[in-house]
Write a protein that holds these residues in place. Structure first.
Motif, PDB file in Angstrom:
ATOM      1  N   PRO A 457      -2.675  12.342   4.788  1.00 38.87           N
ATOM      2  CA  PRO A 457      -2.793  11.852   3.410  1.00 38.87           C
ATOM      3  C   PRO A 457      -1.810  10.703   3.188  1.00 38.87           C
ATOM      4  O   PRO A 457      -0.763  10.649   3.844  1.00 38.87           O
ATOM      5  CB  PRO A 457      -2.405  13.054   2.557  1.00 38.87           C
ATOM      6  CG  PRO A 457      -1.910  14.107   3.458  1.00 38.87           C
ATOM      7  CD  PRO A 457      -2.153  13.708   4.869  1.00 38.87           C
ATOM      8  N   LEU A 458      -2.155   9.808   2.279  1.00 39.94           N
ATOM      9  CA  LEU A 458      -1.263   8.675   2.039  1.00 39.94           C
ATOM     10  C   LEU A 458      -0.034   9.135   1.263  1.00 39.94           C
ATOM     11  O   LEU A 458      -0.157   9.909   0.310  1.00 39.94           O
ATOM     12  CB  LEU A 458      -1.998   7.603   1.219  1.00 39.94           C
ATOM     13  CG  LEU A 458      -3.242   7.045   1.891  1.00 39.94           C
ATOM     14  CD1 LEU A 458      -4.067   6.216   0.897  1.00 39.94           C
ATOM     15  CD2 LEU A 458      -2.845   6.191   3.092  1.00 39.94           C
ATOM     16  N   PRO A 459       1.135   8.652   1.649  1.00 39.34           N
ATOM     17  CA  PRO A 459       2.336   9.076   0.913  1.00 39.34           C
ATOM     18  C   PRO A 459       2.429   8.385  -0.451  1.00 39.34           C
ATOM     19  O   PRO A 459       1.970   7.252  -0.597  1.00 39.34           O
ATOM     20  CB  PRO A 459       3.477   8.611   1.824  1.00 39.34           C
ATOM     21  CG  PRO A 459       2.902   7.524   2.650  1.00 39.34           C
ATOM     22  CD  PRO A 459       1.433   7.755   2.765  1.00 39.34           C
ATOM     23  N   TYR A 460       2.973   9.081  -1.422  1.00 41.35           N
ATOM     24  CA  TYR A 460       3.327   8.429  -2.692  1.00 41.35           C
ATOM     25  C   TYR A 460       4.640   9.039  -3.173  1.00 41.35           C
ATOM     26  O   TYR A 460       4.946  10.200  -2.875  1.00 41.35           O
ATOM     27  CB  TYR A 460       2.229   8.582  -3.758  1.00 41.35           C
ATOM     28  CG  TYR A 460       1.923   9.987  -4.223  1.00 41.35           C
ATOM     29  CD1 TYR A 460       1.042  10.805  -3.510  1.00 41.35           C
ATOM     30  CD2 TYR A 460       2.470  10.518  -5.396  1.00 41.35           C
ATOM     31  CE1 TYR A 460       0.746  12.082  -3.942  1.00 41.35           C
ATOM     32  CE2 TYR A 460       2.170  11.802  -5.842  1.00 41.35           C
ATOM     33  CZ  TYR A 460       1.306  12.579  -5.099  1.00 41.35           C
ATOM     34  OH  TYR A 460       1.000  13.861  -5.521  1.00 41.35           O
ATOM     35  N   SER A 461       5.428   8.226  -3.845  1.00 45.20           N
ATOM     36  CA  SER A 461       6.707   8.736  -4.329  1.00 45.20           C
ATOM     37  C   SER A 461       6.477   9.620  -5.539  1.00 45.20           C
ATOM     38  O   SER A 461       5.663   9.286  -6.421  1.00 45.20           O
ATOM     39  CB  SER A 461       7.608   7.573  -4.763  1.00 45.20           C
ATOM     40  OG  SER A 461       7.832   6.728  -3.684  1.00 45.20           O
ATOM     41  N   THR A 464       5.245   8.780  -9.563  1.00 44.75           N
ATOM     42  CA  THR A 464       4.379   7.594  -9.678  1.00 44.75           C
ATOM     43  C   THR A 464       2.944   8.060  -9.970  1.00 44.75           C
ATOM     44  O   THR A 464       2.683   9.264 -10.083  1.00 44.75           O
ATOM     45  CB  THR A 464       4.373   6.781  -8.367  1.00 44.75           C
ATOM     46  OG1 THR A 464       3.786   7.595  -7.335  1.00 44.75           O
ATOM     47  CG2 THR A 464       5.781   6.384  -7.954  1.00 44.75           C
ATOM     48  N   TRP A 465       2.032   7.102 -10.029  1.00 41.98           N
ATOM     49  CA  TRP A 465       0.631   7.450 -10.311  1.00 41.98           C
ATOM     50  C   TRP A 465      -0.179   7.653  -9.028  1.00 41.98           C
ATOM     51  O   TRP A 465      -1.394   7.496  -9.027  1.00 41.98           O
ATOM     52  CB  TRP A 465      -0.018   6.390 -11.207  1.00 41.98           C
ATOM     53  CG  TRP A 465       0.464   6.514 -12.616  1.00 41.98           C
ATOM     54  CD1 TRP A 465       1.332   5.697 -13.259  1.00 41.98           C
ATOM     55  CD2 TRP A 465       0.138   7.564 -13.549  1.00 41.98           C
ATOM     56  NE1 TRP A 465       1.577   6.157 -14.535  1.00 41.98           N
ATOM     57  CE2 TRP A 465       0.847   7.298 -14.738  1.00 41.98           C
ATOM     58  CE3 TRP A 465      -0.678   8.695 -13.498  1.00 41.98           C
ATOM     59  CZ2 TRP A 465       0.770   8.129 -15.865  1.00 41.98           C
ATOM     60  CZ3 TRP A 465      -0.761   9.522 -14.610  1.00 41.98           C
ATOM     61  CH2 TRP A 465      -0.051   9.235 -15.776  1.00 41.98           C
ATOM     62  N   GLY A 466       0.515   7.983  -7.932  1.00 44.60           N
ATOM     63  CA  GLY A 466      -0.216   8.272  -6.696  1.00 44.60           C
ATOM     64  C   GLY A 466      -0.192   7.065  -5.770  1.00 44.60           C
ATOM     65  O   GLY A 466       0.423   6.039  -6.071  1.00 44.60           O
ATOM     66  N   PRO A 467      -0.868   7.179  -4.615  1.00 42.12           N
ATOM     67  CA  PRO A 467      -0.845   6.081  -3.644  1.00 42.12           C
ATOM     68  C   PRO A 467      -1.470   4.804  -4.208  1.00 42.12           C
ATOM     69  O   PRO A 467      -2.363   4.882  -5.064  1.00 42.12           O
ATOM     70  CB  PRO A 467      -1.707   6.606  -2.484  1.00 42.12           C
ATOM     71  CG  PRO A 467      -2.001   8.022  -2.774  1.00 42.12           C
ATOM     72  CD  PRO A 467      -1.700   8.309  -4.203  1.00 42.12           C
ATOM     73  N   ALA A 468      -1.013   3.673  -3.703  1.00 40.11           N
ATOM     74  CA  ALA A 468      -1.549   2.385  -4.175  1.00 40.11           C
ATOM     75  C   ALA A 468      -3.057   2.327  -3.956  1.00 40.11           C
ATOM     76  O   ALA A 468      -3.792   1.679  -4.718  1.00 40.11           O
ATOM     77  CB  ALA A 468      -0.855   1.246  -3.430  1.00 40.11           C
ATOM     78  N   ALA A 469      -3.543   3.036  -2.946  1.00 39.71           N
ATOM     79  CA  ALA A 469      -4.984   3.011  -2.660  1.00 39.71           C
ATOM     80  C   ALA A 469      -5.808   3.540  -3.835  1.00 39.71           C
ATOM     81  O   ALA A 469      -6.983   3.193  -3.984  1.00 39.71           O
ATOM     82  CB  ALA A 469      -5.278   3.838  -1.399  1.00 39.71           C
TER      83      ALA A 469
END
Ligand code: BG6
Length: 485
Positions: A457-461, A464-469
C-alpha cells in the motif's frame, strides 16, 4: 409503539462492542423509558465471572460510555438490575444449560440473540441455539459486521444462519444506517420535490463520499490487520451510503421496498477490469505523523507485523451503470489517521452552461450540496449570489442547515435506534442477504487484484488526507476532494 417484554442475549457480552456501544445504547433507551418492565439483558461470555464481578466490569468498561449515568445513578442501578451474566463456551452445545436456565420460557416473549462475536462463530452459535431448543419462530438474530471476509464466507454465513432463522428474523447491522443524518438523506430526497428532478446525470457532475477518522487502529490490531479499510469500511458503510444516495424512490419505507432499491444499485455498480482495477483504486497505509498537533506512530509500529500490507486507507472511483447515473463518478474514500474526523457526502452539480454576467463562467462555483453525517449533522448548499453594491458581481455563498440547532431534541446514537428497531421487528435499516452478497461481489475483484499484485500500500503520513495518488485519482477527472479544493 410500546415494546413487548424481551430477553436479549449478547454473545460476546463481556467484549469491547458490548461495553462501548450495546450496553450504553440499551441503558440510554431504558433511561428514556423505552424498555418495558419485563426487558432483560443476558450477557454471555467466556470469562467465569460471578454476577458481582460482571457488574464491576460493567462499571469500569461500560459506564464511562454512558451519558447521564453519573448524574442519574439510580437509573444506572435500575438498568443493572436488568442485566445478568452467563459464562459459556458458545461453541459447545453442552455448555448452554446456564443460558437455558437464565432465559424465560414464556413463548410470548421476544427473544433476541445478538452476535457480537467474530463472524467465524455465527453459524456455530445459531446451530447450537437450534439444537438446544432456544431458537424459535419468534426469535430474532442480530449479526454484527464483518459479515464474512469475502463472497464465499458471506454466502456461507447466510446459508448456515438461514438454516436456523428465516430471512425475516435476521438483522444484519450496518450502524451507519442508524445515523440520524443518513435517514435525513432519505427525508431530503423523498420528502421534498426540489432535489429529485435534479438528482441525475443531466445535472450532477460527481459525488464524493468520505469517512475520515483521526483515530488509528487502537487495540483492534488483531482484527484490523486481517481486514483492512476495504473490508472494514468500504464494503459496508460506504456502499450503504452510496445506495441511499443513488437508489430510485422506493415504494415505501418498509423493509423490502427499500432493500430492493439498494440491491439494484449494488448490482448496477460497474464491474472492474484489469485497467480500472489499476487506475481507479488507491490503497494506503499510514506512517508516523501528527494528528491534531500530537505525534502518533505509524501503523506498523502499532502492533501490526513489520511487513504488513494491510491498507488503512482506500479510495475508489465507482460508477453506476443505469440511465440515471451513467457516466457520473462516485468517489469513495475512507482512512484512519487522517487530517480530520468527518463523514460527509458531497453532491456536486454541473457547471453553469453559459454566463449572462460580465464575469466569465469560470468564476462561478458549481452548486454543491454537502450532507454532513459527523461530527456536524447538517446540510450545506453552495449557491452563487450577488454581492451588495452597484455592480453586478456574484460570489459563492452557503445556505446552511444544522440539524442539532433546528431540532433541539436529544439525539439517539445509531445503536440505540437500531436496537429499538430490532426489538420492534422493523427491518428497513438492516441488510438483506442478497444485498450483502452483491456488495461482496463488487468488492472481491479488488481484494483478488491486490492479492495477485502483491504490491505494498502507498505510504501516507498520519494527519494527512491519504496518499497523493488519491488526489491524482480524482484530479485526472479535473476534480478535487472537497477538503483539498
Ligand atoms: C466500524 C469500523 O464499523 O466503524 C471501525 O469497524 C470504525 O474501524 C467505525 O472506526 C467508525 O464508526 P463511526 O460511527 O465512529 O464513524
Amino acid at each position: 409503539m410500546a415494546l413487548a417484554d424481551f430477553d436479549i442475549v449478547l454473545f460476546g457480552g463481556g467484549g469491547d462492542l458490548a461495553m462501548r456501544k450495546l450496553l450504553p445504547a440499551l441503558f440510554a433507551r431504558d433511561r428514556d423509558g423505552h424498555l418495558p418492565p419485563g426487558a432483560r439483558i443476558i450477557c454471555a461470555g467466556r470469562h467465569h465471572w460471578s454476577r458481582e464481578e460482571f457488574l464491576n466490569v460493567l462499571e469500569t468498561n461500560a459506564r464511562p460510555h454512558v451519558a447521564a449515568a453519573e448524574t442519574q445513578p439510580q437509573r444506572w442501578q435500575a438498568f443493572c438490575e436488568r442485566v445478568q451474566y452467563v459464562a459459556l463456551d458458545a461453541t459447545d452445545p453442552a455448555a448452554y444449560e446456564p443460558l437455558i436456565q437464565a432465559m424465560r420460557p414464556d413463548s410470548e416473549l421476544v427473544r433476541v440473540f445478538y452476535m457480537a462475536t467474530p463472524p467465524a462463530l455465527f453459524s456455530r452459535i445459531c446451530h447450537n441455539l437450534a439444537d438446544v431448543g432456544l431458537a424459535n419462530e419468534r426469535s430474532r438474530v442480530v449479526l454484527e459486521k464483518p459479515l464474512g471476509r469475502d463472497l464465499a464466507s458471506a454466502r456461507q454465513i447466510n446459508a448456515e444462519v438461514g438454516k436456523v432463522f428465516n430471512e425475516s428474523q435476521i438483522y444484519r447491522i450496518d450502524h451507519y444506517l442508524g445515523k440520524e443524518t443518513v435517514q435525513n438523506l432519505l427525508a431530503l430526497r423523498f420528502g421534498n420535490v426540489l432535489f429529485e428532478p435534479l438528482w441525475r446525470r443531466e445535472f450532477i457532475s460527481d459525488v464524493q463520499i468520505t469517512i475520515a477518522e483521526e483515530l488509528g487502529v487502537g487495540n483492534r490490531i488483531e482484527y484490523y490487520d486481517t481486514a483492512g479499510a476495504l473490508r472494514d469500511m468500504l464494503q459496508n458503510h460506504l456502499l450503504q451510503l452510496l445506495c441511499i444516495v443513488a437508489m430510485e424512490p422506493p415504494l415505501s419505507v418498509q423493509a423490502d421496498p427499500v432493500r430492493d432499491e439498494k440491491l439494484k444499485v449494488l448490482r448496477s455498480l460497474k464491474r472492474f477490469n484489469q485497467t480500472t482495477l489499476a487506475q481507479n483504486i488507491v490503497r494506503g497505509q499510514y506512517r508516523a505523523g501528527h494528528v491534531g498537533g500530537i505525534a502518533v506512530p505509524g501503523y506498523r509500529q502499532e502492533g501490526a507485523p513489520p511487513d504488513s500490507r494491510t491498507e488503512t486507507f482506500v479510495a475508489v472511483k465507482a460508477e453506476i451503470d443505469t440511465w440515471r447515473w451513467a457516466g457520473v463518478p462516485f468517489y469513495l474514500r475512507t482512512g484512519k489517521r487522517m487530517a480530520d474526523q468527518l463523514a460527509e457526502i458531497v453532491v456536486r452539480f454541473k457547471a453553469l452552461p453559459h454566463s449572462i454576467f460580465a464575469q466569465p463562467s469560470s468564476t462561478f462555483q458549481p452548486n454543491c450540496l454537502v450532507i454532513s453525517l459527523q461530527p456536524e449533522e447538517g446540510l450545506q448548499l453552495n449557491l452563487m449570489a450577488k454581492t451588495p453594491g452597484d455592480r453586478m458581481r456574484l460570489k459563492p455563498v452557503e445556505l446552511e442547515l444544522d440539524f442539532r440547532e433546528q431540532f433541539k431534541m436529544p439525539r439517539m446514537e445509531a445503536y440505540e435506534r437500531l436496537l429499538l428497531d430490532v426489538l420492534r421487528g422493523q427491518l428497513t435499516l438492516f441488510m438483506r442477504s442478497d444485498e450483502l452478497e452483491a456488495a461482496w461481489e463488487w468488492v472481491e475483484p479488488i481484494l483478488n487484484y491486490w492479492e495477485q499484485e502483491q504490491t505494498e500500500p502507498l505510504p501516507y503520513s498520519a494527519g494527512t488526507w491519504g496518499p497523493a495518488a488519491a488526489s491524482a485519482l480524482i484530479g485526472r477527472d479535473g476534480l478535487q476532494w472537497r477538503e483539498e479544493a
